[in-house]
Design a protein around this motif. Structure first.
Motif, PDB file in Angstrom:
ATOM      1  N   SER A 202       0.833  -1.210   0.000  1.00 33.76           N
ATOM      2  CA  SER A 202       0.000   0.000   0.000  1.00 33.76           C
ATOM      3  C   SER A 202       0.866   1.258   0.000  1.00 33.76           C
ATOM      4  CB  SER A 202      -0.963  -0.005   1.185  1.00 33.76           C
ATOM      5  OG  SER A 202      -0.283   0.229   2.395  1.00 33.76           O
ATOM      6  N   VAL A 203       2.007   1.209   0.668  1.00 33.04           N
ATOM      7  CA  VAL A 203       2.932   2.357   0.643  1.00 33.04           C
ATOM      8  C   VAL A 203       3.427   2.579  -0.783  1.00 33.04           C
ATOM      9  CG1 VAL A 203       5.179   3.242   1.420  1.00 33.04           C
ATOM     10  CG2 VAL A 203       3.664   2.093   3.047  1.00 33.04           C
ATOM     11  N   GLU A 204       3.748   1.501  -1.458  1.00 34.39           N
ATOM     12  CA  GLU A 204       4.220   1.619  -2.838  1.00 34.39           C
ATOM     13  C   GLU A 204       3.091   2.080  -3.772  1.00 34.39           C
ATOM     14  OE1 GLU A 204       7.799  -1.684  -2.887  1.00 34.39           O
ATOM     15  OE2 GLU A 204       5.784  -2.345  -3.427  1.00 34.39           O
ATOM     16  N   ASN A 205       1.944   1.429  -3.687  1.00 36.15           N
ATOM     17  CA  ASN A 205       0.853   1.700  -4.629  1.00 36.15           C
ATOM     18  C   ASN A 205       0.164   3.039  -4.394  1.00 36.15           C
ATOM     19  OD1 ASN A 205       1.312  -0.791  -5.813  1.00 36.15           O
ATOM     20  ND2 ASN A 205      -0.241  -1.830  -4.594  1.00 36.15           N
ATOM     21  N   GLU A 206      -0.049   3.374  -3.123  1.00 34.72           N
ATOM     22  CA  GLU A 206      -0.861   4.556  -2.805  1.00 34.72           C
ATOM     23  C   GLU A 206      -0.030   5.808  -2.513  1.00 34.72           C
ATOM     24  OE1 GLU A 206      -3.527   3.401   0.353  1.00 34.72           O
ATOM     25  OE2 GLU A 206      -3.866   1.443  -0.598  1.00 34.72           O
ATOM     26  N   ILE A 207       1.253   5.637  -2.203  1.00 35.91           N
ATOM     27  CA  ILE A 207       2.084   6.797  -1.870  1.00 35.91           C
ATOM     28  C   ILE A 207       3.223   6.985  -2.862  1.00 35.91           C
ATOM     29  CG2 ILE A 207       3.547   7.873  -0.098  1.00 35.91           C
ATOM     30  CD1 ILE A 207       1.911   6.370   2.017  1.00 35.91           C
ATOM     31  N   LEU A 208       4.047   5.936  -3.024  1.00 35.24           N
ATOM     32  CA  LEU A 208       5.245   6.111  -3.871  1.00 35.24           C
ATOM     33  C   LEU A 208       4.897   6.248  -5.350  1.00 35.24           C
ATOM     34  CD1 LEU A 208       8.281   6.337  -4.144  1.00 35.24           C
ATOM     35  CD2 LEU A 208       8.403   3.833  -4.233  1.00 35.24           C
ATOM     36  N   PHE A 209       4.044   5.374  -5.870  1.00 35.20           N
ATOM     37  CA  PHE A 209       3.741   5.420  -7.304  1.00 35.20           C
ATOM     38  C   PHE A 209       3.134   6.759  -7.740  1.00 35.20           C
ATOM     39  CE2 PHE A 209       4.130   0.695  -7.452  1.00 35.20           C
ATOM     40  CZ  PHE A 209       4.996   0.623  -8.533  1.00 35.20           C
ATOM     41  N   PRO A 210       2.132   7.296  -7.041  1.00 37.65           N
ATOM     42  CA  PRO A 210       1.603   8.610  -7.446  1.00 37.65           C
ATOM     43  C   PRO A 210       2.667   9.714  -7.402  1.00 37.65           C
ATOM     44  CG  PRO A 210       0.076   7.531  -5.955  1.00 37.65           C
ATOM     45  CD  PRO A 210       1.327   6.714  -5.943  1.00 37.65           C
ATOM     46  N   LYS A 211       3.503   9.706  -6.364  1.00 37.02           N
ATOM     47  CA  LYS A 211       4.560  10.714  -6.276  1.00 37.02           C
ATOM     48  C   LYS A 211       5.578  10.536  -7.409  1.00 37.02           C
ATOM     49  CE  LYS A 211       4.640  11.728  -1.306  1.00 37.02           C
ATOM     50  NZ  LYS A 211       4.799  13.192  -1.343  1.00 37.02           N
ATOM     51  N   ALA A 212       5.927   9.286  -7.702  1.00 39.78           N
ATOM     52  CA  ALA A 212       6.892   9.008  -8.760  1.00 39.78           C
ATOM     53  C   ALA A 212       6.336   9.398 -10.130  1.00 39.78           C
ATOM     54  CB  ALA A 212       7.275   7.534  -8.747  1.00 39.78           C
ATOM     55  N   LEU A 213       5.044   9.146 -10.340  1.00 42.17           N
ATOM     56  CA  LEU A 213       4.406   9.516 -11.606  1.00 42.17           C
ATOM     57  C   LEU A 213       4.420  11.031 -11.800  1.00 42.17           C
ATOM     58  CD1 LEU A 213       2.882   8.389 -14.066  1.00 42.17           C
ATOM     59  CD2 LEU A 213       0.766   8.624 -12.766  1.00 42.17           C
ATOM     60  N   MET A 214       4.122  11.775 -10.748  1.00 38.89           N
ATOM     61  CA  MET A 214       4.165  13.239 -10.809  1.00 38.89           C
ATOM     62  C   MET A 214       5.588  13.725 -11.076  1.00 38.89           C
ATOM     63  SD  MET A 214       2.591  16.092 -10.722  1.00 38.89           S
ATOM     64  CE  MET A 214       0.972  15.594 -10.107  1.00 38.89           C
ATOM     65  N   LEU A 215       6.548  13.073 -10.433  1.00 36.38           N
ATOM     66  CA  LEU A 215       7.957  13.440 -10.627  1.00 36.38           C
ATOM     67  C   LEU A 215       8.380  13.205 -12.074  1.00 36.38           C
ATOM     68  CD1 LEU A 215      10.332  14.437  -8.863  1.00 36.38           C
ATOM     69  CD2 LEU A 215      10.860  12.038  -8.381  1.00 36.38           C
ATOM     70  N   GLU A 216       7.961  12.084 -12.628  1.00 42.11           N
ATOM     71  CA  GLU A 216       8.294  11.761 -14.010  1.00 42.11           C
ATOM     72  C   GLU A 216       7.721  12.816 -14.958  1.00 42.11           C
ATOM     73  OE1 GLU A 216       8.449   7.566 -16.252  1.00 42.11           O
ATOM     74  OE2 GLU A 216       6.395   8.288 -15.914  1.00 42.11           O
ATOM     75  N   LYS A 217       6.483  13.238 -14.720  1.00 42.75           N
ATOM     76  CA  LYS A 217       5.861  14.276 -15.561  1.00 42.75           C
ATOM     77  C   LYS A 217       6.600  15.600 -15.437  1.00 42.75           C
ATOM     78  CE  LYS A 217       1.197  12.311 -15.597  1.00 42.75           C
ATOM     79  NZ  LYS A 217      -0.207  12.441 -15.131  1.00 42.75           N
TER      80      LYS A 217
END
Length: 248
Positions: free
Chosen positions: A220-235
Protein backbone atom coordinates in the motif's frame (compact mmCIF):
# COMPACT_ATOMS: atom_id res chain seq x y z
CA UNK A 1 0.99 -7.90 30.94
CA UNK A 2 2.52 -9.82 33.87
CA UNK A 3 4.68 -12.63 32.46
CA UNK A 4 5.49 -15.28 35.05
CA UNK A 5 8.96 -16.80 34.87
CA UNK A 6 7.70 -20.17 36.16
CA UNK A 7 5.43 -20.68 33.15
CA UNK A 8 6.48 -23.26 30.60
CA UNK A 9 7.62 -21.91 27.22
CA UNK A 10 4.75 -23.76 25.52
CA UNK A 11 2.24 -22.03 27.82
CA UNK A 12 3.70 -18.58 27.09
CA UNK A 13 3.68 -19.09 23.32
CA UNK A 14 0.16 -20.50 23.44
CA UNK A 15 -0.96 -17.26 25.16
CA UNK A 16 0.59 -15.10 22.44
CA UNK A 17 2.10 -16.65 19.29
CA UNK A 18 4.22 -13.53 18.76
CA UNK A 19 6.25 -14.47 21.84
CA UNK A 20 7.85 -17.22 19.74
CA UNK A 21 9.59 -14.69 17.51
CA UNK A 22 10.90 -12.68 20.48
CA UNK A 23 12.31 -15.84 22.05
CA UNK A 24 13.83 -16.83 18.70
CA UNK A 25 15.89 -13.62 18.57
CA UNK A 26 17.26 -14.52 22.01
CA UNK A 27 18.33 -17.87 20.58
CA UNK A 28 15.40 -19.81 22.09
CA UNK A 29 13.44 -21.97 19.65
CA UNK A 30 10.21 -22.53 21.54
CA UNK A 31 9.66 -26.07 20.17
CA UNK A 32 13.02 -27.22 21.60
CA UNK A 33 12.29 -25.89 25.11
CA UNK A 34 8.51 -26.19 25.26
CA UNK A 35 8.41 -28.14 28.57
CA UNK A 36 10.90 -25.91 30.39
CA UNK A 37 10.01 -22.73 32.21
CA UNK A 38 11.18 -19.33 31.03
CA UNK A 39 13.37 -19.06 34.11
CA UNK A 40 15.02 -22.44 33.45
CA UNK A 41 15.73 -21.65 29.80
CA UNK A 42 17.21 -18.23 30.59
CA UNK A 43 19.44 -19.76 33.24
CA UNK A 44 20.61 -22.49 30.84
CA UNK A 45 21.43 -19.98 28.11
CA UNK A 46 22.93 -17.33 30.37
CA UNK A 47 20.21 -14.79 29.63
CA UNK A 48 18.87 -12.08 31.89
CA UNK A 49 15.28 -13.18 32.45
CA UNK A 50 14.13 -9.61 33.17
CA UNK A 51 15.49 -8.38 29.80
CA UNK A 52 13.69 -11.22 28.02
CA UNK A 53 10.44 -10.39 29.80
CA UNK A 54 10.86 -6.71 28.93
CA UNK A 55 11.08 -7.58 25.23
CA UNK A 56 8.15 -9.99 25.46
CA UNK A 57 6.00 -7.28 27.03
CA UNK A 58 7.02 -4.75 24.38
CA UNK A 59 5.33 -6.62 21.53
CA UNK A 60 3.04 -4.51 19.39
CA UNK A 61 1.46 -4.64 15.95
CA UNK A 62 2.65 -2.18 13.32
CA UNK A 63 0.54 0.95 13.45
CA UNK A 64 -0.89 1.72 10.02
CA UNK A 65 -1.26 5.39 11.06
CA UNK A 66 2.54 5.63 10.97
CA UNK A 67 2.44 4.62 7.31
CA UNK A 68 -0.08 7.35 6.49
CA UNK A 69 2.49 9.94 7.66
CA UNK A 70 4.78 8.89 4.82
CA UNK A 71 2.55 10.62 2.27
CA UNK A 72 3.96 14.02 3.30
CA UNK A 73 7.59 12.94 2.78
CA UNK A 74 9.78 13.15 -0.36
CA UNK A 75 10.35 10.06 -2.47
CA UNK A 76 13.91 9.44 -1.28
CA UNK A 77 12.71 9.15 2.34
CA UNK A 78 9.85 6.85 1.31
CA UNK A 79 12.29 4.67 -0.63
CA UNK A 80 14.63 4.57 2.40
CA UNK A 81 11.66 3.36 4.50
CA UNK A 82 10.81 0.67 1.92
CA UNK A 83 14.44 -0.46 1.67
CA UNK A 84 14.58 -0.78 5.45
CA UNK A 85 11.44 -2.94 5.31
CA UNK A 86 13.06 -5.06 2.58
CA UNK A 87 16.08 -5.52 4.85
CA UNK A 88 13.83 -6.63 7.73
CA UNK A 89 12.08 -9.12 5.44
CA UNK A 90 15.29 -10.63 4.06
CA UNK A 91 17.42 -10.66 7.23
CA UNK A 92 14.79 -11.35 9.90
CA UNK A 93 11.24 -12.29 8.93
CA UNK A 94 11.92 -14.74 6.09
CA UNK A 95 14.77 -16.63 7.86
CA UNK A 96 12.58 -16.95 10.97
CA UNK A 97 9.62 -18.26 8.98
CA UNK A 98 11.88 -20.60 6.99
CA UNK A 99 13.30 -22.12 10.17
CA UNK A 100 9.85 -22.50 11.74
CA UNK A 101 8.53 -24.31 8.66
CA UNK A 102 11.66 -26.41 8.12
CA UNK A 103 11.42 -27.81 11.67
CA UNK A 104 7.71 -28.61 11.56
CA UNK A 105 7.12 -32.25 12.53
CA UNK A 106 5.51 -34.10 9.63
CA UNK A 107 3.80 -36.98 11.43
CA UNK A 108 0.66 -35.12 12.61
CA UNK A 109 -0.28 -33.07 9.54
CA UNK A 110 1.87 -34.60 6.79
CA UNK A 111 0.06 -33.12 3.78
CA UNK A 112 0.03 -29.55 5.07
CA UNK A 113 3.61 -29.67 6.34
CA UNK A 114 5.06 -31.29 3.22
CA UNK A 115 3.27 -28.77 0.99
CA UNK A 116 4.52 -25.84 3.09
CA UNK A 117 8.07 -27.20 3.14
CA UNK A 118 7.99 -27.50 -0.64
CA UNK A 119 6.24 -24.21 -1.48
CA UNK A 120 7.72 -21.80 1.07
CA UNK A 121 11.36 -21.95 -0.16
CA UNK A 122 10.08 -21.18 -3.69
CA UNK A 123 8.08 -18.26 -2.29
CA UNK A 124 11.19 -16.94 -0.50
CA UNK A 125 13.23 -17.20 -3.69
CA UNK A 126 10.56 -15.31 -5.65
CA UNK A 127 10.10 -12.53 -3.13
CA UNK A 128 13.85 -11.94 -2.72
CA UNK A 129 14.19 -11.75 -6.50
CA UNK A 130 11.29 -9.28 -6.59
CA UNK A 131 12.87 -7.13 -3.87
CA UNK A 132 16.26 -6.88 -5.57
CA UNK A 133 14.69 -6.26 -8.97
CA UNK A 134 12.53 -3.50 -7.46
CA UNK A 135 15.48 -1.82 -5.77
CA UNK A 136 17.81 -2.10 -8.78
CA UNK A 137 15.26 -0.95 -11.37
CA UNK A 138 12.28 0.95 -9.97
CA UNK A 139 13.83 2.61 -6.93
CA UNK A 140 16.97 3.59 -8.87
CA UNK A 141 14.87 5.10 -11.64
CA UNK A 142 12.75 7.15 -9.20
CA UNK A 143 15.84 8.47 -7.38
CA UNK A 144 17.37 9.41 -10.73
CA UNK A 145 14.18 11.34 -11.57
CA UNK A 146 14.32 13.12 -8.23
CA UNK A 147 17.97 14.15 -8.75
CA UNK A 148 17.18 15.48 -12.21
CA UNK A 149 14.19 17.45 -10.94
CA UNK A 150 16.12 18.96 -8.02
CA UNK A 151 19.01 19.95 -10.30
CA UNK A 152 16.62 21.11 -13.05
CA UNK A 153 18.95 19.26 -15.41
CA UNK A 154 18.10 15.73 -16.66
CA UNK A 155 21.15 13.78 -17.78
CA UNK A 156 21.47 12.06 -21.16
CA UNK A 157 21.46 8.68 -19.40
CA UNK A 158 18.13 9.53 -17.76
CA UNK A 159 16.71 10.59 -21.13
CA UNK A 160 17.64 7.15 -22.55
CA UNK A 161 16.23 5.50 -19.43
CA UNK A 162 12.91 7.27 -19.88
CA UNK A 163 12.77 6.09 -23.48
CA UNK A 164 12.89 2.47 -22.25
CA UNK A 165 10.67 2.59 -19.17
CA UNK A 166 7.94 4.48 -17.38
CA UNK A 167 6.36 4.62 -13.93
CA UNK A 168 3.11 3.34 -15.43
CA UNK A 169 4.86 0.19 -16.69
CA UNK A 170 6.40 -0.39 -13.26
CA UNK A 171 2.95 0.01 -11.67
CA UNK A 172 1.33 -2.53 -14.04
CA UNK A 173 4.12 -5.04 -13.39
CA UNK A 174 3.77 -4.45 -9.64
CA UNK A 175 0.01 -5.11 -9.71
CA UNK A 176 0.62 -8.48 -11.38
CA UNK A 177 3.03 -9.51 -8.58
CA UNK A 178 0.92 -8.20 -5.70
CA UNK A 179 -0.62 -11.45 -4.38
CA UNK A 180 2.47 -13.59 -3.78
CA UNK A 181 0.92 -15.56 -0.91
CA UNK A 182 -2.16 -16.94 -2.68
CA UNK A 183 -0.68 -20.46 -2.82
CA UNK A 184 0.23 -20.44 0.87
CA UNK A 185 -3.28 -19.29 1.80
CA UNK A 186 -4.66 -22.23 -0.17
CA UNK A 187 -2.41 -24.75 1.61
CA UNK A 188 -3.32 -23.38 5.04
CA UNK A 189 -7.03 -22.88 4.28
CA UNK A 190 -6.64 -19.14 4.88
CA UNK A 191 -4.62 -19.80 8.07
CA UNK A 192 -7.56 -21.56 9.75
CA UNK A 193 -6.46 -23.15 13.04
CA UNK A 194 -9.85 -24.51 14.14
CA UNK A 195 -8.85 -28.18 13.81
CA UNK A 196 -5.10 -27.67 14.36
CA UNK A 197 -3.96 -28.78 17.81
CA UNK A 198 -0.21 -28.51 17.09
CA UNK A 199 1.18 -25.37 18.78
CA UNK A 200 4.08 -25.32 16.34
CA UNK A 201 1.78 -25.29 13.30
CA UNK A 202 -0.50 -22.68 14.88
CA UNK A 203 2.52 -20.42 15.40
CA UNK A 204 3.50 -20.94 11.75
CA UNK A 205 -0.01 -19.97 10.61
CA UNK A 206 -0.02 -16.87 12.82
CA UNK A 207 3.39 -15.76 11.56
CA UNK A 208 2.45 -16.34 7.91
CA UNK A 209 -0.72 -14.30 8.40
CA UNK A 210 1.27 -11.54 10.11
CA UNK A 211 3.81 -11.53 7.28
CA UNK A 212 1.01 -11.26 4.73
CA UNK A 213 -0.31 -8.20 6.59
CA UNK A 214 3.17 -6.70 6.53
CA UNK A 215 3.38 -7.32 2.78
CA UNK A 216 -0.01 -5.65 2.30
CA UNK A 217 1.09 -2.56 4.26
CA UNK A 218 4.32 -2.49 2.26
CA UNK A 219 2.43 -2.76 -1.03
CA UNK A 220 0.00 0.00 0.00
CA UNK A 221 2.93 2.36 0.64
CA UNK A 222 4.22 1.62 -2.84
CA UNK A 223 0.85 1.70 -4.63
CA UNK A 224 -0.86 4.56 -2.81
CA UNK A 225 2.08 6.80 -1.87
CA UNK A 226 5.25 6.11 -3.87
CA UNK A 227 3.74 5.42 -7.30
CA UNK A 228 1.60 8.61 -7.45
CA UNK A 229 4.56 10.71 -6.28
CA UNK A 230 6.89 9.01 -8.76
CA UNK A 231 4.41 9.52 -11.61
CA UNK A 232 4.17 13.24 -10.81
CA UNK A 233 7.96 13.44 -10.63
CA UNK A 234 8.29 11.76 -14.01
CA UNK A 235 5.86 14.28 -15.56
CA UNK A 236 7.79 17.18 -14.03
CA UNK A 237 11.07 15.88 -15.45
CA UNK A 238 9.45 15.39 -18.87
CA UNK A 239 8.29 19.01 -18.68
CA UNK A 240 11.85 20.17 -17.90
CA UNK A 241 13.13 18.15 -20.85
CA UNK A 242 10.59 19.69 -23.22
CA UNK A 243 11.52 23.19 -22.05
CA UNK A 244 15.23 22.48 -22.58
CA UNK A 245 14.58 21.26 -26.13
CA UNK A 246 12.40 24.29 -26.90
CA UNK A 247 15.03 26.78 -25.82
CA UNK A 248 17.96 25.06 -27.55
Amino acid sequence: MNIHTHKRIAELVDENYAYASVLYYFGITFYDYDEKTLEQVCRERGLNVHEVIQDLEAIYEQDEDEVVGLSALPVDVIIAYLKHTHFQFIKKRLPYLSKLIHHLPTHRYPNIVEDLQFVFPLFVEDIIHHIYEEEDDFFSYVLELQSAYQANQPSSSLYLNMEKRSIQEFAIHHDIDDDEMAGIRQITNDYTTKNIDSLHLRVVYAELQKFERELCIHASVENEILFPKALMLEKQVQKIMRSKVRFN
